[in-house]
Scaffold this motif. Structure first.
Motif, PDB file in Angstrom:
ATOM      1  N   SER B 248       0.772  -0.994   0.003  1.00 50.40           N
ATOM      2  CA  SER B 248       0.198  -0.264   0.160  1.00 50.40           C
ATOM      3  C   SER B 248       0.497   1.082  -0.384  1.00 50.40           C
ATOM      4  CB  SER B 248      -0.784   0.012   1.785  1.00 50.40           C
ATOM      5  OG  SER B 248      -0.073   0.429   2.190  1.00 50.40           O
ATOM      6  N   SER B 249       0.489   2.127  -0.136  1.00 49.34           N
ATOM      7  CA  SER B 249       1.127   3.953  -0.100  1.00 49.34           C
ATOM      8  C   SER B 249       1.486   4.161   0.818  1.00 49.34           C
ATOM      9  CB  SER B 249       0.175   4.705  -0.444  1.00 49.34           C
ATOM     10  OG  SER B 249      -1.073   4.520  -0.970  1.00 49.34           O
ATOM     11  N   VAL B 250       1.160   3.404   2.126  1.00 48.81           N
ATOM     12  CA  VAL B 250       2.231   4.098   3.537  1.00 48.81           C
ATOM     13  C   VAL B 250       3.105   2.935   3.701  1.00 48.81           C
ATOM     14  CG1 VAL B 250       1.629   4.218   6.162  1.00 48.81           C
ATOM     15  CG2 VAL B 250       0.097   4.711   4.962  1.00 48.81           C
ATOM     16  N   PHE B 251       2.570   1.677   3.600  1.00 49.98           N
ATOM     17  CA  PHE B 251       4.040   0.489   3.171  1.00 49.98           C
ATOM     18  C   PHE B 251       4.832   1.326   2.742  1.00 49.98           C
ATOM     19  CE2 PHE B 251       6.119  -3.679   2.208  1.00 49.98           C
ATOM     20  CZ  PHE B 251       6.099  -4.161   2.407  1.00 49.98           C
ATOM     21  N   HIS B 252       4.945   1.352   1.528  1.00 48.76           N
ATOM     22  CA  HIS B 252       5.879   2.183   0.712  1.00 48.76           C
ATOM     23  C   HIS B 252       6.846   2.847   0.762  1.00 48.76           C
ATOM     24  CE1 HIS B 252       8.250   2.379  -3.315  1.00 48.76           C
ATOM     25  NE2 HIS B 252       7.373   3.685  -3.280  1.00 48.76           N
ATOM     26  N   ILE B 253       6.345   4.359   1.312  1.00 50.81           N
ATOM     27  CA  ILE B 253       6.367   5.281   2.067  1.00 50.81           C
ATOM     28  C   ILE B 253       7.443   4.363   3.321  1.00 50.81           C
ATOM     29  CG2 ILE B 253       6.401   6.994   4.022  1.00 50.81           C
ATOM     30  CD1 ILE B 253       3.953   7.521   2.081  1.00 50.81           C
ATOM     31  N   TRP B 254       7.312   3.950   3.950  1.00 52.75           N
ATOM     32  CA  TRP B 254       7.584   3.491   5.254  1.00 52.75           C
ATOM     33  C   TRP B 254       8.651   2.782   4.776  1.00 52.75           C
ATOM     34  CZ3 TRP B 254       8.241  -2.396   6.264  1.00 52.75           C
ATOM     35  CH2 TRP B 254       8.712  -2.309   7.436  1.00 52.75           C
ATOM     36  N   ARG B 255       8.794   2.162   3.922  1.00 54.73           N
ATOM     37  CA  ARG B 255      10.035   1.096   3.666  1.00 54.73           C
ATOM     38  C   ARG B 255      10.537   1.930   2.630  1.00 54.73           C
ATOM     39  NH1 ARG B 255      10.599  -4.124   0.203  1.00 54.73           N
ATOM     40  NH2 ARG B 255      11.417  -3.756  -0.885  1.00 54.73           N
ATOM     41  N   GLN B 256      10.514   2.678   2.494  1.00 58.25           N
ATOM     42  CA  GLN B 256      11.287   3.675   1.907  1.00 58.25           C
ATOM     43  C   GLN B 256      12.250   4.453   2.425  1.00 58.25           C
ATOM     44  OE1 GLN B 256      12.641   4.116  -1.516  1.00 58.25           O
ATOM     45  NE2 GLN B 256      11.652   2.754  -2.101  1.00 58.25           N
ATOM     46  N   ALA B 257      11.685   4.828   3.536  1.00 55.86           N
ATOM     47  CA  ALA B 257      11.538   6.062   4.821  1.00 55.86           C
ATOM     48  C   ALA B 257      12.992   5.136   5.798  1.00 55.86           C
ATOM     49  CB  ALA B 257      10.862   6.682   4.832  1.00 55.86           C
ATOM     50  N   PHE B 258      12.078   4.035   6.223  1.00 55.23           N
ATOM     51  CA  PHE B 258      12.789   3.499   7.173  1.00 55.23           C
ATOM     52  C   PHE B 258      13.534   1.704   6.571  1.00 55.23           C
ATOM     53  CE2 PHE B 258       9.203   5.762   9.021  1.00 55.23           C
ATOM     54  CZ  PHE B 258       9.573   6.794   9.932  1.00 55.23           C
ATOM     55  N   ARG B 259      13.165   1.507   5.288  1.00 58.66           N
ATOM     56  CA  ARG B 259      13.513   0.614   5.527  1.00 58.66           C
ATOM     57  C   ARG B 259      15.530   1.081   4.695  1.00 58.66           C
ATOM     58  NH1 ARG B 259      12.624  -1.916   9.115  1.00 58.66           N
ATOM     59  NH2 ARG B 259      11.508  -3.947   9.034  1.00 58.66           N
ATOM     60  N   TYR B 260      15.014   1.800   3.888  1.00 57.71           N
ATOM     61  CA  TYR B 260      15.866   2.822   2.806  1.00 57.71           C
ATOM     62  C   TYR B 260      16.590   3.699   2.924  1.00 57.71           C
ATOM     63  CZ  TYR B 260      14.471  -1.953  -0.231  1.00 57.71           C
ATOM     64  OH  TYR B 260      14.049  -2.973  -0.375  1.00 57.71           O
ATOM     65  N   GLN B 261      15.838   3.932   4.269  1.00 61.56           N
ATOM     66  CA  GLN B 261      17.093   5.678   5.107  1.00 61.56           C
ATOM     67  C   GLN B 261      16.440   7.054   4.288  1.00 61.56           C
ATOM     68  OE1 GLN B 261      16.811   4.801   8.027  1.00 61.56           O
ATOM     69  NE2 GLN B 261      17.441   3.078   7.805  1.00 61.56           N
ATOM     70  N   ASP B 262      15.746   6.045   2.756  1.00 61.95           N
ATOM     71  CA  ASP B 262      15.656   7.172   2.264  1.00 61.95           C
ATOM     72  C   ASP B 262      14.580   8.655   2.336  1.00 61.95           C
ATOM     73  OD1 ASP B 262      15.609   9.099  -0.246  1.00 61.95           O
ATOM     74  OD2 ASP B 262      15.231   7.200  -1.654  1.00 61.95           O
ATOM     75  N   MET B 263      14.948   9.075   3.309  1.00 61.03           N
ATOM     76  CA  MET B 263      14.211  10.042   4.260  1.00 61.03           C
ATOM     77  C   MET B 263      13.232  11.226   3.222  1.00 61.03           C
ATOM     78  SD  MET B 263      13.010   9.200   7.271  1.00 61.03           S
ATOM     79  CE  MET B 263      14.251   8.515   8.737  1.00 61.03           C
ATOM     80  N   GLY B 264      14.017  11.891   2.763  1.00 58.69           N
ATOM     81  CA  GLY B 264      13.578  13.111   1.484  1.00 58.69           C
ATOM     82  C   GLY B 264      12.654  12.499   0.899  1.00 58.69           C
ATOM     83  N   TYR B 265      12.636  11.559   0.320  1.00 55.74           N
ATOM     84  CA  TYR B 265      12.209  11.137  -1.465  1.00 55.74           C
ATOM     85  C   TYR B 265      10.798  10.481  -0.176  1.00 55.74           C
ATOM     86  CZ  TYR B 265      10.018   8.340  -5.231  1.00 55.74           C
ATOM     87  OH  TYR B 265       8.825   7.424  -6.035  1.00 55.74           O
ATOM     88  N   GLY B 266      10.336   9.416   1.078  1.00 54.31           N
ATOM     89  CA  GLY B 266       9.957   9.343   1.515  1.00 54.31           C
ATOM     90  C   GLY B 266       9.105  10.387   2.145  1.00 54.31           C
ATOM     91  N   THR B 267       8.896  11.181   3.087  1.00 60.49           N
ATOM     92  CA  THR B 267       8.601  12.041   2.979  1.00 60.49           C
ATOM     93  C   THR B 267       8.033  13.628   2.189  1.00 60.49           C
ATOM     94  OG1 THR B 267      10.128  12.705   5.107  1.00 60.49           O
ATOM     95  CG2 THR B 267       8.757  14.152   4.566  1.00 60.49           C
TER      96      THR B 267
END
Lengths: 361, 296
Positions: B248-267
């Motif tokens: 889901s979108s939140v799953f994807h956001i969570w994965r980018q930000a907290f698994r791949y540490q891509d905070m800027g893109y996740g935000t």
């Protein structure tokens, strides 16, 4: 339904919980004003289910003993043709049969979960399936308490849920009191401002909040789950404020003339009045915090610091590789129990307040 | 006069003290994070090192990110469950409104999944959807149907989650509908009967319009909640499902930000999601307003 508390409080001011008794939403079913049988005839049972598949072979004479509680239609209609009544009766039984089949579908997964938790590993993977374990393996539950973090999970969830709801309820009640009843320049602007907060979903805030809390070293503690919440929840404030709008200003003015301080007015006068609303919101909030998952998995890494939901989710990953499904199901089942118990005890209030929040919205 | 204004001032001070906590909370935990998020979304940042300002690059990247759109599509797919669930729960509520035996017990039974912990329910259903040993396929086997390995199949994983969501949410909508139905004045039905209306006509012209506010409330809240679906996905399909078909979108956001540490893109994605939710909600309110004029 909003004028319900006004009448009762106007007469005697400090009688406490009076407004609660006047709750008019009658969804509880324990005292239904429905006279569904007579007129309903062929009426609104358009459930889409053909209804012919489950014939009401149970004889209608069984009706009364099964009817636990006062769910009977109150009075019999004066002039109804017998044919229509019998028809209504049959329709009721068909409805019952359909709803009962649905009810089985509702509980079956939960029963299966419980039965799986008592199976041996061999029984879990037996074909054809074993529905009820031959010898219930209660030792799985012992193993779960001893070898997993379920106990600390319980403790942590309890700490978070209790501190959030107790402290949060106090801040929310005070704010609702001020926003509903006290003179404050820009009062409405403040309220509307707070309401804009609901429009921002948690996923949008989670990354910056995480960064904030990690900078002050709160990651892997329960604080990020507790602290923001005890500043108050806008939705709770909203409902308490709504409830307070019905309380006449005169009783507050009277208390002021008697020389009561604002704190005393809140504590002695307002809080007892809003107590029914507060307890309803309290229970709903507690359940929400207890079942929360996204925020806890962001912050909590060390197993013994995790809340129950995170603990069982991690067990699900860890023990699935060992095929220890009885243990996973035992832990998940136990995780359901506290809220289930709260629900069964406070069922009536919970359902009533859920219905109220929905119909007011 | 002077006295009264002094009294008012005292009242202002107390009132201010009483609202201070939520106002402060709003500033600290909503307003400031929103500002911070807006800035973060314009940087490249791993959450620890220096933030590198890159302007709107994250937003541009988002438009070309097939996984982002796929996760959006999945999220919308899950919402199929909303109308199905509403129709079923309205039917249930109408049934519950009759004088049927064991009524309060049935109501409790339907409500149990609603109050149950989502994590535990997701764990249960993940196992129930197991291809060989799960409850669902063992049940289907009674009727000679060989069920798929639900969560491992690109075709069946999403429908499986939708079924679970309907199962879990049915009781809640049912309770609201029941409350609404019980508040419909009986006289309306009686008048309709005198006019010779049949059951279906009464449903169409009385029940349905009378429960409309509840329907609206449920649609709005369930769309908002549905666009933030995460727990079920994270637990039932920890990797986002076969070919990312359940993410889901939140799953994807969570994965980018907290698994791949891509905070800027996740935000940036999180802000996009927030804006979309806001727009959809406003459109719903707008449509609702327009339709109720037609109704009057």
């Amino acid at each position: 339904m909003t004028e319900k508390s006004a009448s009762s409080t106007a007469s005697s001011d400090t009688t406490g919980a009076t407004p609660g008794t006047g709750t008019t939403t009658d969804t509880t079913g324990t005292t239904p004003n429905t006279e569904a049988t007579p007129s309903a005839g062929t009426a609104p049972v358009r459930t889409g289910h053909g209804a012919a598949d489950t014939t009401p072979d149970t004889s209608p004479t069984e009706t009364s003993p099964l009817n636990g509680g006062p769910t009977h239609p109150v009075g019999l209609p004066v002039a109804r043709r017998l044919g229509r009544r019998a028809q209504g009766r049959i329709a009721d039984w068909i409805t019952f049969a359909v709803l009962a089949v649905g009810g089985v579908a509702m509980v079956a997964p939960l029963l299966w979960m419980f039965s799986t938790s008592l199976k041996t590993k061999t029984e879990v993977f037996a074909l054809p399936p074993v529905w009820i374990p031959e010898i219930p393996q209660w030792e799985t539950y012992v193993r779960m308490w001893e070898n997993s973090y379920v106990l600390t999970g319980f403790q942590n969830s309890f700490i978070v849920a209790t501190s959030v709801t107790v402290l949060g309820t106090i801040t929310c009640s005070l704010a609702a009191f001020a926003l509903a009843k006290l003179r404050l320049p820009g009062r409405n602007a403040i309220f509307v401002g707070l309401l804009t907060g609901i429009m921002i979903p948690f996923p949008t805030l989670m990354i910056p909040q995480f960064v904030m809390f990690s900078r002050i070293g709160w990651v892997d503690t329960l604080l990020p789950l507790i602290v923001p919440a005890i500043f108050g929840n806008v939705i709770v404030i909203f409902f308490l404020k709504q409830y307070l709008e019905n309380v006449p200003n005169s009783i507050i003015e009277a208390a002021k003339i008697d020389g009561a301080s604002y704190w005393q007015i809140f504590w002695r006068l307002i809080f007892p009045i809003i107590r029914p609303a507060v307890s309803a919101q309290f229970i709903l909030w507690f359940m929400m915090v207890w079942n929360d998952y996204l925020a806890p998995i962001l912050y909590l890494n060390t197993p013994e610091r995790q809340t129950l939901q995170v603990v069982i989710a991690n067990m699900n990953v860890q023990y699935a590789t060992q095929r220890d499904y009885p243990l996973i199901m035992a832990a998940s089942f136990v995780a359901l129990l506290p809220i289930l118990a709260v629900f069964l005890v406070f069922q009536r209030q919970i359902i009533e307040s859920v219905a109220l929040t929905g119909t007011k919205g | 006069m002077a006295r009264s204004s002094r009294l008012h001032q005292a009242e202002h001070r107390w009132a201010l003290a009483f609202v201070a906590a939520p106002v402060l909370g709003y500033v600290l935990f909503t307003a400031y994070p929103v500002g911070f998020a807006l800035y973060t979304s314009m940087t490249q940042w791993n959450g620890l090192g220096a933030m590198r300002f890159i302007g709107l690059d994250n937003y541009v990247r988002l438009f070309g990110d097939q996984y982002f759109w796929q996760s959006m599509g999945n999220t919308v797919f899950y919402m199929i469950g909303i109308p199905i669930g509403l129709a079923l729960s309205l039917a249930l509520a109408i049934g519950m409104n009759r004088a049927i035996p064991l009524r309060s017990m049935l109501r409790t039974v339907y409500y149990v999944p609603v109050i149950s912990s989502l994590a535990a329910i997701a764990i249960l259903w993940q196992w129930a959807y197991n291809g060989d040993f799960g409850l669902v396929n063992q049940f289907l086997a009674w009727f000679g149907i060989e069920g798929p390995n639900w969560l491992a199949s690109t075709a069946w994983a999403k429908p499986a989650i939708v079924i679970m969501l309907i199962w879990k949410g049915l009781g809640y909508s049912m309770i609201l509908y029941l409350a609404a139905i019980q508040s419909v004045p009986r006289s309306l039905y009686e008048a309709a009967e005198l006019d010779g209306a049949n059951g279906w006509q009464k449903f169409r012209t009385i029940t349905l319009p009378m429960v409309r506010p509840v329907t609206f409330f449920l649609v709005v809240t369930q769309v908002i909640a549905g666009s933030q679906i995460f727990t079920e996905i994270n637990i039932m399909t920890p990797t986002g499902g076969p070919e990312y078909s359940t993410a889901s979108s939140v799953f994807h956001i969570w994965r980018q930000a907290f698994r791949y540490q891509d905070m800027g893109y996740g935000t940036a994605m999180a802000i996009m999601l927030g804006i979309l939710i806001l727009i959809i909600t406003l459109v719903q309110f707008r449509l609702n307003q327009r339709n109720s004029f037609v109704l009057d």
